[in-house]
Write a protein that holds these residues in place. Structure first.
Motif, PDB file in Angstrom:
ATOM      1  N   HIS A 117       0.810  -1.218   0.000  1.00  0.00           N
ATOM      2  CA  HIS A 117       0.000   0.000   0.000  1.00  0.00           C
ATOM      3  C   HIS A 117       0.845   1.271   0.000  1.00  0.00           C
ATOM      4  O   HIS A 117       0.311   2.366  -0.125  1.00  0.00           O
ATOM      5  N   TYR A 118       2.169   1.155   0.137  1.00  0.00           N
ATOM      6  CA  TYR A 118       3.022   2.346   0.161  1.00  0.00           C
ATOM      7  C   TYR A 118       2.945   3.075  -1.174  1.00  0.00           C
ATOM      8  O   TYR A 118       2.915   2.461  -2.239  1.00  0.00           O
ATOM      9  N   THR A 119       2.940   4.388  -1.117  1.00  0.00           N
ATOM     10  CA  THR A 119       2.792   5.206  -2.327  1.00  0.00           C
ATOM     11  C   THR A 119       4.122   5.586  -2.950  1.00  0.00           C
ATOM     12  O   THR A 119       4.154   6.260  -3.980  1.00  0.00           O
ATOM     13  N   THR A 120       5.220   5.215  -2.320  1.00  0.00           N
ATOM     14  CA  THR A 120       6.545   5.524  -2.861  1.00  0.00           C
ATOM     15  C   THR A 120       7.287   4.239  -3.170  1.00  0.00           C
ATOM     16  O   THR A 120       6.983   3.173  -2.629  1.00  0.00           O
ATOM     17  N   ARG A 121       8.265   4.364  -4.050  1.00  0.00           N
ATOM     18  CA  ARG A 121       9.128   3.244  -4.371  1.00  0.00           C
ATOM     19  C   ARG A 121      10.574   3.752  -4.430  1.00  0.00           C
ATOM     20  O   ARG A 121      10.842   4.826  -4.974  1.00  0.00           O
ATOM     21  N   VAL A 122      11.478   2.971  -3.859  1.00  0.00           N
ATOM     22  CA  VAL A 122      12.901   3.313  -3.903  1.00  0.00           C
ATOM     23  C   VAL A 122      13.513   2.658  -5.133  1.00  0.00           C
ATOM     24  O   VAL A 122      13.347   1.467  -5.361  1.00  0.00           O
ATOM     25  N   VAL A 182      19.595  -1.968   6.110  1.00  0.00           N
ATOM     26  CA  VAL A 182      19.720  -0.588   5.618  1.00  0.00           C
ATOM     27  C   VAL A 182      18.708  -0.319   4.511  1.00  0.00           C
ATOM     28  O   VAL A 182      18.078   0.746   4.464  1.00  0.00           O
ATOM     29  N   ALA A 183      18.523  -1.279   3.600  1.00  0.00           N
ATOM     30  CA  ALA A 183      17.551  -1.104   2.518  1.00  0.00           C
ATOM     31  C   ALA A 183      16.137  -0.944   3.076  1.00  0.00           C
ATOM     32  O   ALA A 183      15.347  -0.125   2.589  1.00  0.00           O
ATOM     33  N   ILE A 203      11.470   2.731   4.595  1.00  0.00           N
ATOM     34  CA  ILE A 203      10.586   3.327   5.609  1.00  0.00           C
ATOM     35  C   ILE A 203      10.740   4.842   5.635  1.00  0.00           C
ATOM     36  O   ILE A 203       9.753   5.596   5.690  1.00  0.00           O
ATOM     37  N   ALA A 204      11.998   5.324   5.581  1.00  0.00           N
ATOM     38  CA  ALA A 204      12.245   6.768   5.641  1.00  0.00           C
ATOM     39  C   ALA A 204      11.676   7.493   4.429  1.00  0.00           C
ATOM     40  O   ALA A 204      11.119   8.582   4.553  1.00  0.00           O
ATOM     41  N   VAL A 235      17.292  12.676   6.342  1.00  0.00           N
ATOM     42  CA  VAL A 235      18.207  12.300   7.410  1.00  0.00           C
ATOM     43  C   VAL A 235      17.458  12.154   8.727  1.00  0.00           C
ATOM     44  O   VAL A 235      17.652  11.191   9.481  1.00  0.00           O
ATOM     45  N   SER A 236      16.555  13.108   9.000  1.00  0.00           N
ATOM     46  CA  SER A 236      15.775  13.034  10.241  1.00  0.00           C
ATOM     47  C   SER A 236      14.902  11.786  10.263  1.00  0.00           C
ATOM     48  O   SER A 236      14.771  11.133  11.302  1.00  0.00           O
ATOM     49  N   ALA A 237      14.321  11.471   9.093  1.00  0.00           N
ATOM     50  CA  ALA A 237      13.467  10.288   9.023  1.00  0.00           C
ATOM     51  C   ALA A 237      14.263   9.011   9.259  1.00  0.00           C
ATOM     52  O   ALA A 237      13.796   8.090   9.947  1.00  0.00           O
ATOM     53  N   ILE A 238      15.478   8.941   8.685  1.00  0.00           N
ATOM     54  CA  ILE A 238      16.312   7.756   8.900  1.00  0.00           C
ATOM     55  C   ILE A 238      16.725   7.656  10.362  1.00  0.00           C
ATOM     56  O   ILE A 238      16.707   6.578  10.962  1.00  0.00           O
ATOM     57  N   HIS A 239      17.064   8.803  10.973  1.00  0.00           N
ATOM     58  CA  HIS A 239      17.481   8.796  12.379  1.00  0.00           C
ATOM     59  C   HIS A 239      16.346   8.346  13.297  1.00  0.00           C
ATOM     60  O   HIS A 239      16.606   7.737  14.344  1.00  0.00           O
TER      61      HIS A 239
END
Length: 934
Positions: A73-78, A328-329, A334-335, A373-377
């Motif tokens: 359901h995520y709207t983004t893709r890496v 990490v992936a 998630i971020a 960066v904040s999201a990853i942290h």
């Protein structure tokens, strides 16, 4: 009248049908675009020539599949973009620069300590976060590189554990064996300091180069085999580690009389090794981050199958590096979903203060970087290697597995929990260690040092009492802890003589005067790029070393180092580990990269094919193709109604293509009779107008602005083929070897010059005692190109990589070299480079492009929109005409289909029918002819 009405109805129907079809296609495309997930580009830099790098790539690919399968359901893709560094730090930096230009929002990797530092420095300029999957060190300060996120085990935490482990077994003498590199040496200050806090001492240390032969390893081990301390701490990468233990096993040193403790760089891969390899490591103790066994088992099955399929590589289990890469992936996925980050040109803005970065062109600063960066942290989840959580940019591992290799198998013999010191950084490390029940075959339980006297008076079994170090200048130490650099009165103990390399004719690197009378201390002021970098790096170090600059002649540099007249040399020295003269010395990390350029002179060359130069080959082919396509389309539309397009086949063909090409100069005599043709020609005339005007402007530029100046050769191969002499800098063994061994120039075709004679040599040319080209590091050639501003000389597109410029130290300066390398990797030198090279580089921008011609060649991409419109209109007119033709002659065409059974027969009958003159057109033609006669 009825026929006219029917024709109008058919024509209108055709137009409405075409509009309906186009609208339907547009709606489908729009729907697909709406359903498409927003994409975010993330770069991954790995050594894909190694099994470790291939494994990490496979791990990241599997993480991508698992992550979006679990979160559909995520709207983004890496979108992961992989780049191969081949294990070369400069190639890794170049890959990072290109990824930043391509708009990536983050970079994962690389796998080595040095590569990670350099990539992080490049990305720090552009504020692109780097998520490291290499073993890290607290030496990489989060304050200096806030964009660096360390997602693997930290050396400082590991070292505290090892020190406490040694304390618990009352071992007092330790011998570190480390890789002779910045990666290996980075562990020593913290290791020695933590061992000191628990009352242990480094008795000796062994540095082994990564490319050392087995004979060198054997010699080093024989030296320490008979020493008092038999507890070895091994900190080297896995390929060298396997060879080390093979040699140690041969010498009988892998036995109960010795203790071997390995860091996570080896402990993290123990599960992947075959029994035959583990056999030579029986008895060693290692540390590994704790894993979630159930999930790891499931992942391992998929990982081994995919690795076998993609690379035909069979492995026992994934290593810790692959598990770290997988987590990490997931963290990136998630971020990105948190920030709804999308890669696009709009999300990137040019950073003017960073425009000076070496070879980075125009780097960009991501406006979304802070949010990402904040999201990853703040990302937390249960990964394969425990909970994923970051504190100050460092992943926290709550538990460690203590491993012991026994009977060719890896066994977990206990767990450790890290409790890092919070207040007093000088306090002994605090770990809780839970060991499994001991048994035979575990050599560390009854260590070889039991009963031996502690150097500070404590004996095994007695309460631990921390004693002060009484001496800090032991000659056998390769590295000394920070608190030993100064004596009790806080005075510096180490004074170095730093040789400054003075080159005639080029003072950008070192601006000093050579003291020809004698090499002795001088108070003269020293300036230059290398001097500034050295002073700045020394200011960043926690400890001040006293040093004095001494001018050095380049011809005597090696002998001055050998004789001890100077302890180091700074200046424009290329890092060349293969140099025999530098075999006894060591280089710092590179402080400046530098490619080898080839500069050649230009001359006037008459060119009979100049008229073809404005357009590249592809544009010529496409343009001519559209002339033919337009002519054929016009013939299809006009053939049945226009006598000008009828007659014998040869006449029709010639007249059709003559008509199309005559539109170049608007000299066509034939008139068209169909509105379809008229509309087509309106668009085609506009296309021809744009092409002819562009061609005229480009040809004028070539003939008048550049006056047909061309380089005397366009490649290295052409220089060699033409027998041109090639110049290089006097004393540059690196360039000389490159020219002879790799570029295959004959030594008789080489001429050496000082830098200030380069221009005269190029002006004279090969025929008059000069050269046709100069080959040297780019920084020496900026001046020549800037003074001539593209008129006299040009740079060829071929460049050759080097390891960059570094400072060189002898053994006395070794400890300064390690600390200085660390400081160089943590500093930004872009502003210093601007100060010393910006002016001389300002006029070379156009000359430094690959295949430089001094003028802009038109590209097919500039006209792609125009050709698409022309092709679409021509095709649409032809389709509407054919639909109208079919509707008007449907009865006759139906008869053709029923009377002919074969496809070939129907095709011939159709062609015969299409070739007939339209009856309405014939009547119109008769009336027109009669009116002309009247």
């Amino acid at each position: 009248m009825e026929k006219k009405n029917q024709l109008r109805i058919n024509f209108s129907s055709s137009i409405f049908l075409s509009i309906f079809v186009i609208s339907f296609l547009c709606s489908v495309i729009s729907a697909q675009a709406a359903n498409k997930k927003a994409s975010t580009s993330v770069g991954v830099i790995l050594d894909l020539t190694s099994e470790l790098g291939k494994g990490c790539k496979t791990s990241i690919s599997l993480a991508y599949e698992d992550f979006y399968a679990a979160n559909p359901h995520y709207t983004t893709r890496v979108k992961f973009i992989f780049r191969d560094s081949t294990g070369n730090a400069l190639k890794a930096a170049n890959a990072a620069t290109k990824l930043i230009k391509n708009g990536v929002q983050a970079i994962i990797g690389p796998l080595t300590f040095l590569e990670t530092n350099i990539v992080a420095s490049v990305c720090n300029q552009s504020q692109i976060p780097v998520i490291s999957i290499s073993t890290s060190s607290s030496a990489i300060s989060a304050s200096n590189l806030p964009i660096l996120i360390r997602a693997t085990l930290d050396f400082s935490s590991e070292i505290r554990f090892i020190a406490d482990f040694i304390k618990n077994h009352s071992w007092h003498y330790v011998i570190p064996i480390y890789e002779d590199s910045d990666y290996g040496a980075s562990i020593l200050p913290s290791l020695i300091h933590n061992l000191y806090l628990v009352g242990a001492e480094v008795h000796e240390s062994v540095a082994i180069p990564s490319n050392a032969p087995d004979s060198r390893i054997e010699n080093e081990l024989r030296i320490v085999k008979g020493l008092r301390g038999s507890v070895f701490i091994v900190h080297i990468m896995s390929p060298l580690a396997i060879r080390l233990f093979r040699v140690a096993n041969k010498l009988g040193m892998v036995s109960k009389n010795y203790v071997w403790i390995v860091t996570s760089s080896i402990g993290g891969i123990l599960d992947t090794l075959e029994p035959a390899t583990l056999n030579i490591m029986n008895g060693i103790v290692g540390l590994r981050t704790h894993t979630q066994s159930d999930r790891v088992i499931s992942f391992s099955a998929k990982y081994k199958a995919r690795l076998q399929k993609d690379y035909n590589i069979k492995v026992k289990n994934p290593s810790m590096y692959q598990l770290w890469a997988y987590d990490v992936a997931w963290a990136i996925g998630i971020a990105v979903e948190k920030t709804k980050l999308v890669s696009s040109d709009a999300s990137l803005v040019v950073s003017p203060q960073n425009s000076s970065i070496k070879s980075a062109g125009t780097l960009c600063v991501s406006e979304n970087e802070t949010n990402l960066v904040s999201a990853i942290h703040s990302t937390k989840f249960e990964g394969l290697v425990g909970n994923f959580s970051l504190v100050d940019g460092q992943r926290q591992f709550a538990q460690y597995d203590i491993l012991n290799v026994l009977d060719n198998q890896t066994n977990s013999i206990g767990k450790g929990r890290d409790i890092p010191p919070k207040f007093n950084q000088n306090a002994p490390p605090d770990f809780t260690v839970e060991l499994a029940s001991t048994g035979p075959g575990m050599p560390y339980v009854n260590g070889p040092l039991k009963g031996r006297e502690h150097p500070y008076g404590n004996r095994p079994g007695e309460p631990y009492v921390k004693q002060p170090l009484t001496s800090c200048s032991r000659s056998f130490l390769r590295f000394t802890p920070t608190n030993c650099y100064k004596n009790p009165r806080n005075e510096e103990l180490l004074n170095l003589k730093i040789g400054t390399l003075v080159k005639k004719g080029f003072n950008n690197f070192v601006n000093a005067t050579l003291n020809e009378a004698a090499l002795k201390d001088t108070n003269q002021a020293y300036k230059g790029f290398s001097i500034k970098v050295y002073d700045t790096a020394m200011d960043l170090m926690d400890v001040n070393f006293t040093y004095t600059f001494v001018p050095v002649d380049p011809d005597n540099a090696t002998s001055e180092l050998n004789n001890g007249n100077v302890d180091a040399i700074i200046g424009d020295m290329l890092i060349d580990p293969d140099s025999k003269e530098m075999a006894n010395f060591t280089f710092t990390a590179p402080y400046l990269s530098g490619d080898i350029w080839v500069v050649v002179s230009k001359k006037l060359i008459p060119d009979r094919w100049t008229f073809l130069r404005p357009f590249p080959l592809k544009l010529w082919v496409v343009s001519v193709g559209f002339f033919f396509f337009t002519g054929i389309t016009l013939w299809v539309i006009e053939h049945r109604s226009n006598p000008a397009f009828r007659g014998p086949v040869s006449e029709q063909t010639g007249r059709t293509f003559y008509f199309a090409f005559s539109t170049l100069v608007y000299a066509h005599d034939e008139k068209v009779t169909s509105n379809f043709s008229r509309f087509l020609l309106i668009i085609w005339f506009f296309t021809v107008f744009v092409l002819t005007q562009s061609y005229t402007a480009s040809l004028t530029s070539i003939l008048t602005v550049q006056q047909l100046q061309h380089p005397i050769a366009n490649s290295i191969a052409e220089l060699r083929k033409n027998g041109e002499y090639v110049g290089y800098q006097t004393g540059s063994d690196f360039v000389s070897k490159l020219l002879i061994e790799k570029l295959h120039f004959k030594p008789t075709k080489l001429r050496s010059y000082s830098i200030d004679n380069y221009e005269d040599a190029l002006k004279n040319g090969s025929a008059h005692g000069g050269v046709g080209a100069i080959i040297d590091v780019e920084h020496y050639l900026y001046e020549i190109l800037s003074r001539n501003c593209s008129e006299g000389y040009t740079k060829l597109g071929e460049t050759f990589s080097t390891k960059g410029f570094g400072f060189v130290f002898n053994q006395k300066g070794y400890l300064v070299k390690v600390a200085l390398s660390e400081a160089i990797m943590n500093m930004s030198i872009g502003w210093i480079e601007d100060k010393y090279f910006k002016v001389s580089r300002s006029c070379t921008h156009n000359d430094t492009q690959s295949g430089d011609t001094g003028y802009q060649i038109l590209s097919i991409g500039s006209y792609s929109g125009l050709f698409i419109i022309t092709g679409a209109v021509s095709s649409l007119m032809a389709i509407i005409f054919l639909i109208n033709y079919v509707c008007k002659n449907k009865n006759q065409l139906k008869t053709i289909c029923t009377e002919n059974n074969s496809i070939i027969g129907r095709f011939r009958a159709f062609c015969k029918h299409f070739n007939k003159m339209d009856s309405n057109s014939s009547k119109k033609e008769v009336i027109t002819t009669e009116m002309q006669e009247i």
